[in-house]
Design a protein around this motif. Structure first.
Motif, short mmCIF file in Angstrom:
data_model
loop_
_atom_site.label_atom_id
_atom_site.label_comp_id
_atom_site.label_asym_id
_atom_site.label_seq_id
_atom_site.Cartn_x
_atom_site.Cartn_y
_atom_site.Cartn_z
N PRO A 28 -67.25 33.23 41.59
CA PRO A 28 -67.94 32.35 40.63
C PRO A 28 -67.54 32.69 39.19
O PRO A 28 -67.25 33.84 38.86
CB PRO A 28 -69.41 32.65 40.90
CG PRO A 28 -69.45 33.99 41.53
CD PRO A 28 -68.19 34.12 42.33
N GLN A 29 -67.52 31.63 38.34
CA GLN A 29 -67.15 31.81 36.93
C GLN A 29 -67.93 30.80 36.07
O GLN A 29 -68.41 29.78 36.58
CB GLN A 29 -65.65 31.62 36.72
CG GLN A 29 -65.15 30.25 37.10
CD GLN A 29 -63.65 30.09 36.88
OE1 GLN A 29 -63.20 29.03 36.52
NE2 GLN A 29 -62.87 31.14 37.12
N PRO A 30 -68.04 31.06 34.77
CA PRO A 30 -68.71 30.10 33.88
C PRO A 30 -67.98 28.76 33.87
O PRO A 30 -66.76 28.70 34.07
CB PRO A 30 -68.65 30.77 32.51
CG PRO A 30 -68.44 32.22 32.80
CD PRO A 30 -67.63 32.29 34.06
N ILE A 31 -68.74 27.72 33.65
CA ILE A 31 -68.14 26.37 33.62
C ILE A 31 -67.09 26.24 32.52
O ILE A 31 -66.11 25.49 32.64
CB ILE A 31 -69.25 25.30 33.43
CG1 ILE A 31 -68.70 23.89 33.70
CG2 ILE A 31 -69.86 25.40 32.04
CD1 ILE A 31 -68.40 23.63 35.13
N SER A 32 -67.27 27.02 31.44
CA SER A 32 -66.29 26.96 30.34
C SER A 32 -64.94 27.50 30.79
O SER A 32 -63.89 26.98 30.38
CB SER A 32 -66.80 27.75 29.13
OG SER A 32 -67.06 29.10 29.48
N ASP A 33 -64.94 28.56 31.63
CA ASP A 33 -63.67 29.08 32.13
C ASP A 33 -62.97 28.05 33.01
O ASP A 33 -61.74 27.92 32.98
CB ASP A 33 -63.90 30.36 32.93
CG ASP A 33 -64.30 31.53 32.03
OD1 ASP A 33 -64.23 31.36 30.78
OD2 ASP A 33 -64.68 32.60 32.56
N SER A 34 -63.76 27.34 33.78
CA SER A 34 -63.17 26.29 34.63
C SER A 34 -62.56 25.18 33.77
O SER A 34 -61.49 24.63 34.10
CB SER A 34 -64.25 25.70 35.55
OG SER A 34 -64.77 26.71 36.41
N LEU A 35 -63.20 24.84 32.66
CA LEU A 35 -62.66 23.83 31.75
C LEU A 35 -61.31 24.28 31.17
O LEU A 35 -60.37 23.49 31.08
CB LEU A 35 -63.66 23.56 30.62
CG LEU A 35 -63.18 22.59 29.52
CD1 LEU A 35 -62.90 21.21 30.10
CD2 LEU A 35 -64.22 22.50 28.40
N VAL A 36 -61.24 25.59 30.85
CA VAL A 36 -59.98 26.11 30.32
C VAL A 36 -58.86 25.97 31.33
O VAL A 36 -57.73 25.58 31.01
CB VAL A 36 -60.16 27.59 29.89
CG1 VAL A 36 -58.80 28.21 29.56
CG2 VAL A 36 -61.10 27.69 28.71
N VAL A 37 -59.15 26.28 32.59
CA VAL A 37 -58.13 26.19 33.63
C VAL A 37 -57.66 24.74 33.80
O VAL A 37 -56.46 24.48 33.94
CB VAL A 37 -58.68 26.74 34.96
CG1 VAL A 37 -57.68 26.49 36.08
CG2 VAL A 37 -58.96 28.22 34.83
N VAL A 38 -58.59 23.80 33.78
CA VAL A 38 -58.22 22.39 33.93
C VAL A 38 -57.34 21.94 32.77
O VAL A 38 -56.32 21.25 32.96
CB VAL A 38 -59.48 21.51 34.03
CG1 VAL A 38 -59.09 20.04 34.06
CG2 VAL A 38 -60.28 21.87 35.28
N VAL A 39 -57.70 22.34 31.55
CA VAL A 39 -56.89 21.98 30.38
C VAL A 39 -55.51 22.60 30.48
O VAL A 39 -54.49 21.98 30.17
CB VAL A 39 -57.61 22.40 29.08
CG1 VAL A 39 -56.68 22.22 27.88
CG2 VAL A 39 -58.89 21.60 28.89
N GLU A 40 -55.46 23.88 30.91
CA GLU A 40 -54.17 24.55 31.09
C GLU A 40 -53.32 23.82 32.13
O GLU A 40 -52.09 23.72 31.99
CB GLU A 40 -54.38 25.99 31.52
CG GLU A 40 -54.90 26.89 30.39
CD GLU A 40 -55.22 28.31 30.89
OE1 GLU A 40 -55.20 29.23 30.07
OE2 GLU A 40 -55.45 28.46 32.10
#
Length: 555
Positions: free
Chosen positions: A51-63
């Protein structure tokens, strides 16, 4: 070449459509971005047990979308997560490639389409204008009325693009080079106008004559440079500032004298004169009907400047005041009587020096002309130099007091900055309400403003220059450049056989026929029943745009 100009309505609809498409694209992209962020966050928690914060997931999607790398999140352990990442990569590429044709490429094309071209094609019998100034703008308008094409050569890329966006026919290039002049089709042009600084204009003349024999017209800021332009090959060299200076001096000497001067001779003992109406003169405050000028003198009022606006003919109920300038035609003795009616006893008693404010090219010419006429003068300038009597700021009341303007016979504003001139006019009119003030205007739009600020007479430099150019290029006989209106001699073959009333020239063009030259004789009695013949030369007066309309009407 037909210059590419985007029609405003099409441009507006196209831009509106692109704006709507962009909004749809942006909302879709944001929706997909959010959906992938939530999906990826869920997959990391359920499938990868990380599990990770939603913000980290947003970073991965943008990357993923931007293909900038993943860092700590790669590699993934489960097949579904790897499939998700692959799907996100393809989706990101899709959005990138979708944006290119929809937004990026059109934007680049739009930017490029608004860039001024470097050459013209199939343009002939045109006028090439090197540099873009108010007088060049006036010339372009004159040529447009006559359906004569023109093209401006701008040496600055940004200036060229701005002119092109504003619909001015322009090409980008260095007018001092053979290549640029050839790109402007100089060999097929009817004339080339050099309207840069003195040195550049001389260089342009040399280059133009090296390419072909097209007529070259140059401007000089300082009259002494004129001979060098002629050495360079210029066919015509104009010094409008000198003409403006001489005209202002002539106007003030005419105002100070009871003798009739500064006239335009139409025929023996038949002339046209501009009269400034002075405050407290017999004409001040009365209507044209009440003045009975025609009945008392026999002269005819053919036009009037009313606070800077020309009216021809002025209605009988028009009230004359100190801001009115009358354009009158008549014989010498008749005009002398009209002049007497325009003079004020208050101003006639003023016998002090003429105060010249500004000692540049115009001010120098004013001083020289006043010297020749024997009128004393005082020169005010902000810079100390030979010929300047009082050094100081003309907008400073203390400077004006030192110039003894209270005792001056007249003031001539020869400042190069119209904004400063207007402010100075306001100060002068406030503190010296009965002084005669004459002014030069650099810009045509400033003329009316200066009249409203209190000037008695304003001569526009751009107007004088534009008339010089137009008359020379079009080979018209303009009888005066420095009057507020044009007085021209022109044939009118299209009107042959018609009476003045049938031609209805005044209503259709705003021009007034002053006289007609026929078989070597000048006829001044041209009433409504006068019949125009094919070989007649009409002597016509009117504003610049009115003369252009008359030219089109008369053929």
């Amino acid at each position: 070449m037909v210059f590419r100009r985007v029609v405003s309505s099409n441009l507006f609809s196209r831009e509106s459509g692109r704006r709507r498409l962009f909004i749809v694209y942006l909302l879709t992209f944001l929706g997909v971005l959010i959906a992938f962020t939530v999906t990826y966050n869920t997959g990391m928690r359920v499938l990868e047990n990380d599990p990770q914060p939603i913000s980290d997931s947003l970073v991965v999607v943008v990357e993923t979308f931007t293909t900038t790398g993943y860092g700590e999140d790669a590699p993934w352990q489960t097949l579904p997560m790897k499939a998700l990442v692959v799907f996100m990569q393809f989706t990101g590429i899709f959005f990138v490639f979708l944006a290119l044709p929809l937004f990026v490429v059109p934007w680049i094309e739009t930017r490029l389409s608004m860039r001024a071209p470097n050459s013209v094609e199939e343009l002939a019998d045109h006028v090439i204008i090197c540099g873009y100034t108010p007088r060049g703008e006036t010339l372009i308008a004159e040529l447009k009325h006559r359906d004569i094409p023109s093209v401006v050569i701008a040496a600055n890329r940004e200036e060229a693009n701005v002119l092109y966006e504003n619909g001015v026919p322009v090409i980008y290039g260095d007018p001092e080079t053979n290549e640029t002049l050839k790109a402007a089709n100089i060999a097929k042009a009817r004339a080339i106008v050099a309207d840069e600084d003195d040195e550049t204009n001389a260089s342009i003349a040399l280059t133009a004559k090296d390419v072909c024999d097209t007529r070259v017209i140059t401007f000089v800021e300082t009259h002494d440079a004129a001979r060098y332009h002629r050495y360079a090959g210029a066919d015509f060299v104009f010094s409008p500032r000198r003409l403006v200076g001489e005209s202002l001096a002539n106007k003030v000497t005419t105002t100070l004298s009871t003798e009739l001067r500064d006239t335009v001779e139409i025929a023996d003992d038949f002339e046209i004169v501009e009269f400034s109406v002075q405050e407290n003169s017999p004409l001040d405050g009365v209507s044209i009907r009440q003045s009975q000028i025609a009945e008392k003198t026999g002269a005819n009022i053919i036009g009037a400047w009313l606070s800077g606006e020309f009216v021809s003919p002025p209605p009988p109920e028009t009230v004359i005041d100190e801001h009115t300038m009358l354009l009158v035609a008549g014989h010498g003795d008749q005009l002398e009587q009209v002049k007497g009616l325009t003079l004020s006893e208050t101003r006639q008693h003023r016998r002090g020096a003429v105060v010249i404010i500004g000692y540049g090219e115009v001010g120098t010419e004013v001083a020289r002309a006043l010297d020749a006429a024997g009128h004393p003068h005082t020169v005010v300038d902000i810079v100390e130099k030979d010929g300047v009597d009082i050094v100081g700021d003309a907008t400073d009341e203390e400077t004006l007091q030192r110039a003894n303007i209270g005792e001056a016979s007249a003031v001539i504003l020869a400042l190069p900055d119209d904004t400063v001139s207007v402010f100075c006019l306001l100060i002068l009119r406030e503190h010296f309400p009965d002084i005669e003030i004459l002014a030069r205007a650099e810009e045509t739009d400033s003329v009316r403003k200066m009249y409203r600020a209190g000037a008695d007479y304003v001569l526009g430099l751009a107007t004088v220059s534009g008339r010089m150019l137009a008359s020379t290029i079009l080979e018209e006989e303009v009888m005066t450049f420095d009057k507020q209106i044009e007085i021209v001699r022109m044939s009118a073959q299209n009107l042959a056989g018609q009476t003045i009333a049938e031609a209805d020239i005044r209503q259709r063009t705003g021009c007034t026929i002053i006289a007609v030259e026929r078989n070597g004789s000048v006829l001044t009695e041209v009433g409504p029943s006068f019949v125009i013949q094919r070989d007649d030369e009409l002597i016509v007066t009117g504003l610049d745009e009115d003369i252009n309309q008359f030219s089109s009407l008369a053929g």
